[in-house]
Write a protein that holds these residues in place. Structure first.
Motif, mmCIF file in Angstrom:
data_model
loop_
_atom_site.group_PDB
_atom_site.id
_atom_site.type_symbol
_atom_site.label_atom_id
_atom_site.label_comp_id
_atom_site.label_asym_id
_atom_site.label_seq_id
_atom_site.Cartn_x
_atom_site.Cartn_y
_atom_site.Cartn_z
ATOM 1 N N LEU A 158 -55.728 12.004 -16.527
ATOM 2 C CA LEU A 158 -56.301 13.202 -17.107
ATOM 3 C C LEU A 158 -56.749 14.231 -16.266
ATOM 4 N N GLN A 175 -58.470 18.331 -16.089
ATOM 5 C CA GLN A 175 -59.353 19.477 -16.666
ATOM 6 C C GLN A 175 -58.731 20.965 -16.128
ATOM 7 N N GLY A 204 -64.407 17.931 -22.706
ATOM 8 C CA GLY A 204 -64.180 16.651 -21.849
ATOM 9 C C GLY A 204 -65.489 15.784 -22.161
ATOM 10 N N VAL A 234 -62.308 14.331 -25.952
ATOM 11 C CA VAL A 234 -61.557 13.412 -25.508
ATOM 12 C C VAL A 234 -62.004 11.917 -25.243
ATOM 13 N N PHE A 243 -54.289 6.098 -18.360
ATOM 14 C CA PHE A 243 -54.631 7.858 -18.722
ATOM 15 C C PHE A 243 -54.408 8.329 -17.269
ATOM 16 N N MET A 273 -52.469 13.754 -19.593
ATOM 17 C CA MET A 273 -52.909 14.737 -20.582
ATOM 18 C C MET A 273 -53.812 15.817 -19.798
#
Length: 301
Positions: free
Chosen positions: A124, A126, A102, A106, A122, A95
């Motif tokens: 992740l 940004q 953040g 999240v 996960f 994701m």
């Protein structure tokens, strides 16, 4: 050659007998013999020495067996990897999300989901809205949290919440004690802003257009934390969401060195949403997380 033929070959190596190998594999003896003949023809050398019904692996077969086992091992590892990724209990969700969410949104979404699916991993990243949508387009991520709503027939979007935007000013600024402010009143102010291509910059520009102002921009940054620091030292004001963190179920907000003055009018907010490619298959883990996010959205403050 096919993977199943390599499997048949390894079973023949273990049994050294066409009849026993055929029975173990659930094949007819003639069918297995023809498959072995095809394999040897493709390799270009006999793989067994034959003594009646007994097959003895020769040096060509021994050389080929090592590679066959390696290929079968890699194929099995790949199957397990895909099965693990696709499992709703132990899969992986990739994701992308905006920098500004953040610290609170999240973590809140992950906490709700991981309580039910602790084994899911996960990946992740940004980034700004353009970066996140590009990663989604390339298939590098399964989902993205972004703003504003992106355009595109292949993109599915669900709104999560509206996030209020403020005029962030230093504590000693002339607007610091105001209950609200119109952006037209800040037309002469110097602004700091995210670089173009980010969701917050797009939201800021939309508000500037609605107010009919073209502000002077003293600094363009990559992340909101830097912008807050620049506002705090008086380099400029900024259109920002309030700083927030999520800690153990408590949603904290505010910066002691800044003042967040609400924007007057109807446009002082932005819509955060979850986006994914509607034309791509979603693994059970991704689908479960997506449903969890959408179910959690009404509970967000």
């Amino acid at each position: 050659m096919q993977i199943e033929e390599l499997h048949w070959f390894t079973v023949l190596c273990e049994t050294e007998n066409v009849g026993r190998a055929a029975a173990e594999l659930g094949l007819s003896q003639p069918g297995l013999s023809r498959a072995l003949a095809r394999l040897e023809a493709e390799i270009g050398a006999p793989l067994f020495d034959r003594k009646g019904r007994v097959l003895t692996l020769n040096r060509y077969g021994e050389a080929y067996l090592a590679h066959a086992r390696r290929v079968l091992g890699e194929a099995e590892a790949g199957r397990r990897a895909v099965a693990e990724l696709a499992s709703p209990e132990s899969g992986t969700v990739a994701m992308a999300f905006l920098h500004t969410v953040g610290t609170w949104l999240v973590p809140r979404l992950l906490l709700s989901f991981r309580a039910e699916y602790p084994g899911v991993r996960f990946q992740l990243i940004q980034g700004g809205s353009a970066t996140n949508l590009a990663a989604l387009e390339r298939g590098e991520v399964d989902l993205a949290i972004t703003s504003p709503r992106p355009a595109g027939p292949k993109l599915a979007w669900r709104s999560l919440r509206r996030e209020r935007l403020y005029l962030a000013v230093p504590v000693g600024h002339r607007f610091a004690q105001r209950r609200r402010v119109r952006l037209t009143e800040a037309a002469a102010e110097t602004f700091v802003a995210n670089k173009p291509g980010t969701g917050l910059r797009e939201s800021s520009e939309e508000l500037w257009r609605e107010a009919g102002i073209t502000p002077a921009i003293a600094f363009e940054g990559d992340d909101v934390a830097t912008l807050r620091g620049m506002v705090a030292v008086g380099l400029g004001v900024a259109v920002l969401p309030r700083a927030r963190t999520y800690d153990g179920g408590v949603d904290h907000g505010g910066d002691p060195w800044l003042r967040y003055v609400p924007l007057a009018g109807t446009g002082g907010s932005r819509e955060l949403g979850l986006v994914w490619r509607a034309d791509r298959w979603a693994s059970p883990a991704v689908a479960a997380f997506r449903e969890s996010v959408l179910a959690t959205a009404p509970e967000l403050p």
